[in-house]
Write an enzyme that holds these catalytic residues in place. Structure first.
Site, PDB file in Angstrom:
ATOM      1  N   CYS A  59      30.073  23.939  55.226  1.00 44.27           N
ATOM      2  CA  CYS A  59      31.343  24.384  56.468  1.00 44.27           C
ATOM      3  C   CYS A  59      30.469  24.134  57.543  1.00 44.27           C
ATOM      4  O   CYS A  59      29.375  24.945  58.228  1.00 44.27           O
ATOM      5  CB  CYS A  59      31.955  25.922  55.821  1.00 44.27           C
ATOM      6  SG  CYS A  59      32.672  26.921  57.172  1.00 44.27           S
ATOM      7  N   CYS A  62      29.736  27.732  58.813  1.00 41.41           N
ATOM      8  CA  CYS A  62      29.274  27.947  58.822  1.00 41.41           C
ATOM      9  C   CYS A  62      27.627  28.121  59.019  1.00 41.41           C
ATOM     10  O   CYS A  62      26.897  28.978  59.466  1.00 41.41           O
ATOM     11  CB  CYS A  62      29.156  28.119  57.071  1.00 41.41           C
ATOM     12  SG  CYS A  62      30.628  28.418  55.562  1.00 41.41           S
ATOM     13  N   CYS A 195      42.111  45.932  22.068  1.00 40.87           N
ATOM     14  CA  CYS A 195      42.320  44.978  22.798  1.00 40.87           C
ATOM     15  C   CYS A 195      40.814  44.981  23.803  1.00 40.87           C
ATOM     16  O   CYS A 195      40.301  45.526  24.176  1.00 40.87           O
ATOM     17  CB  CYS A 195      43.654  44.545  24.132  1.00 40.87           C
ATOM     18  SG  CYS A 195      42.912  43.343  24.955  1.00 40.87           S
ATOM     19  N   CYS A 198      40.998  44.832  26.738  1.00 43.21           N
ATOM     20  CA  CYS A 198      41.498  45.911  27.488  1.00 43.21           C
ATOM     21  C   CYS A 198      40.163  46.704  28.118  1.00 43.21           C
ATOM     22  O   CYS A 198      40.261  47.598  28.496  1.00 43.21           O
ATOM     23  CB  CYS A 198      42.547  46.706  26.478  1.00 43.21           C
ATOM     24  SG  CYS A 198      43.580  45.580  26.626  1.00 43.21           S
TER      25      CYS A 198
END
Length: 441
Positions: A59, A62, A195, A198
Site C-alpha cells: 500500500c 502505508c 456448545c 458458546c
C-alpha cells in the site's frame, strides 16, 4: 560457476520478493509489530493506550505513513504504545476489526471499544490525539471509573469469576416486556450450555456487556430451556446473536467477530444508527415525570416564562435552544423536560425556583433525591457547560426535601396566551348608594 551464481542471484531475488516489503518496519523500529500470537497480551490486555496501524506492505499510503508513524512512536515512547500489524499477512485478525482499507489506525484504551483515528496523517495531530486518550484514561481512573489495571492482568483469581454478568437472562416470561416492547437497542445471544463455541464466547460476551452497560442492552437466552423462543426466532445453530433495533419484529443477525471489542464497536455503531431524535418534553403530570425523569441518569428541568410574558414566539425560541442542547447530548442517558411558570408549584418550591427569574433550569437526580440549579445565563454555551458539569458529578448539589408533587396539567397548545377580559364597570355605579329611599319621617 555461472549457473551457480545465477542460482544464487535467483535465491536472493526470491528472498527479497518474499520478504515483505513487509518490512515497512525493521526490528529496530520504535514501532512495535504485532500478530495474532501477541495481539491479545500486548493490546487487549494492555494497561495503557495502544495505537495500532493495520497496513498492507504493497500500500502506497502505508509506505508514506511509515516515517511519520515511526516518529510518532518515538515521541510517545513511555506514554502510549505505537504499533503496526500486517493486515495482508493476518487477514483473519484484520477482519475481526472490520479493516477494509489501508492504512487504518485504531486506538485501544483499557475498558473501552477501539476507536478509529480519523485525523491528519502527520506527527503532531497523531501525538495530540494519543495524548487526549491518555488524559481521558487518567481522568477516568482518578474518578474511579476504571481501575489502573483494567486492561491488564487480573488482580484476583476469584473476583473475575464471581462478578455477576451485565448480560440479562431472558426467557419466555420476560422477553416481550424487556426486549420486543422496549425502545432500547438489544443484542441477544441464543446459546446452548453444551456448545463449545458458546463457552468460548462467554467471557467475551460478559466483557462486552460490562463495557456497554448503560448504553446498549445485552441479553442471553438458554435455548435448551427456552425452545419456544428458539423456534420463534428460527435459531438453528449456536451461538446465534440477533440484533433487535427499532423494528423489534425483524431482528437481524450479528455476523462480526466474536470478541468483545468487535461486539462493542458494532453495538455503538448500531446505537448511533438507531438513536431517536432528541426531544424536550413538557412536564404535564406524574406519568410524564415517571417516564422522562425516573429512569434518566439526570433529568434537566427547565421552567419557562408564562405564555403571556413570552408569547408563542418567545417560548418556541426557548424550546429550540433546549433542543440544540439535547442534540449535543443525545448519546447520554439524560432527559430534558420543561414546564411553564407556576404550573408545577411544589417542584418549583423544592428546587428554589418561582416568583421571578424565569427562565430557569435545574439538574435533577430523582434516584439520589438531589438537584443542582443553573446559576448562569439561560443561553446555549452556559447550559451546555452546565450539562457537562452535571455529568461529571456537578458542584453544589442540594438535597430534595422529599418527593415533589407533580400535578396534572393541560399541555401547551402552541398558541399565544389569551388575556381574560373582565367586565367593565362604572366607578359611579360602584360608589352609588342603591339603598331604597325612605320618605317617612
Amino acid at each position: 560457476m555461472r549457473p551457480a551464481v545465477a542460482a544464487a542471484l535467483l535465491l536472493v531475488a526470491a528472498a527479497v520478493a518474499a520478504s515483505p516489503v513487509s518490512a515497512l518496519y525493521s526490528a529496530g523500529s520504535p514501532v512495535l509489530q504485532f500478530n495474532p500470537n501477541n495481539f491479545k497480551s500486548k493490546v487487549l490486555n494492555s494497561n495503557g493506550v495502544v495505537l495500532v496501524e493495520f497496513f498492507a506492505p504493497w500500500c502506497g499510503h502505508c509506505q508514506q505513513l511509515t516515517p511519520i508513524w515511526e516518529k510518532a512512536a518515538g515521541v510517545l515512547k513511555g506514554v502510549a504504545t505505537v504499533a503496526a500489524l500486517d493486515a495482508d499477512a493476518h487477514k483473519e485478525l484484520a477482519q475481526e476489526y472490520g479493516i477494509r482499507g489501508f492504512p487504518t489506525i485504531k486506538v485501544f484504551v483499557p475498558g473501552k471499544p477501539p476507536v478509529d483515528y480519523q485525523g491528519a496523517r502527520d506527527v503532531k495531530p497523531i501525538v495530540e490525539f494519543a495524548l487526549s486518550q491518555v488524559k481521558a484514561l487518567l481522568r477516568d481512573r482518578l474518578n474511579g471509573k476504571t481501575s489502573a489495571g483494567s486492561g491488564g492482568k487480573k488482580s484476583g483469581g476469584s473476583s473475575e469469576k464471581t462478578e455477576p454478568s451485565a448480560s440479562i437472562e431472558l426467557n419466555s416470561q420476560n422477553f416481550d416486556k424487556l426486549v420486543t416492547k422496549s425502545k432500547d437497542l438489544w443484542i441477544v445471544e441464543f446459546f446452548a450450555p453444551w456448545c463449545g463455541h458458546c463457552k468460548k464466547l462467554a467471557p467475551e460476551w460478559k466483557k462486552a456487556a460490562k463495557n456497554l452497560k448503560g448504553q446498549v442492552k445485552l441479553g442471553h437466552v438458554d435455548c435448551d430451556a427456552e425452545k419456544s423462543l428458539m423456534s420463534k426466532y428460527k435459531v438453528e445453530g449456536f451461538p446465534t446473536i440477533l440484533v433487535f433495533g427499532a423494528d423489534k419484529e425483524s431482528p437481524f443477525p450479528y455476523q462480526g467477530a466474536r470478541v468483545a471489542s468487535a461486539i462493542e464497536s458494532f453495538a455503538l455503531e448500531q446505537l448511533e444508527a438507531n438513536a431517536a431524535p432528541p426531544e424536550v418534553s413538557e412536564l404535564t403530570g406524574p406519568d410524564a415525570m415517571e417516564e422522562k425523569c425516573a429512569s434518566a441518569a439526570i433529568c434537566f428541568v427547565s421552567f419557562l416564562p408564562d405564555i403571556l410574558d413570552s408569547k408563542a414566539e418567545g417560548r418556541n425560541k426557548y424550546l429550540e435552544l433546549l433542543l440544540s442542547v439535547a442534540e449535543k447530548f443525545k448519546k447520554s442517558p439524560y432527559s430534558f423536560v420543561w414546564t411553564a411558570a407556576g404550573k408545577q408549584a411544589d417542584l418549583e418550591k423544592q428546587v428554589g425556583v418561582g416568583g421571578y427569574g424565569y427562565p430557569a433550569m435545574v439538574a435533577l437526580n430523582v434516584k439520589k433525591g438531589a438537584y443542582a440549579p443553573l446559576r448562569s445565563a439561560f443561553q446555549l454555551d452556559e447550559i451546555t457547560e452546565f450539562v457537562k458539569e452535571a455529568g461529571r458529578g456537578g458542584k453544589g448539589n442540594l438535597p430534595l426535601d422529599g418527593t415533589p408533587t407533580i400535578v396534572q396539567s393541560e399541555p401547551w397548545d402552541g398558541k399565544d396566551g389569551e388575556v381574560i377580559e373582565e367586565d367593565e364597570f362604572s366607578l359611579e355605579e360602584l360608589m352609588a348608594d342603591n339603598s331604597p329611599v325612605n320618605d317617612e319621617l
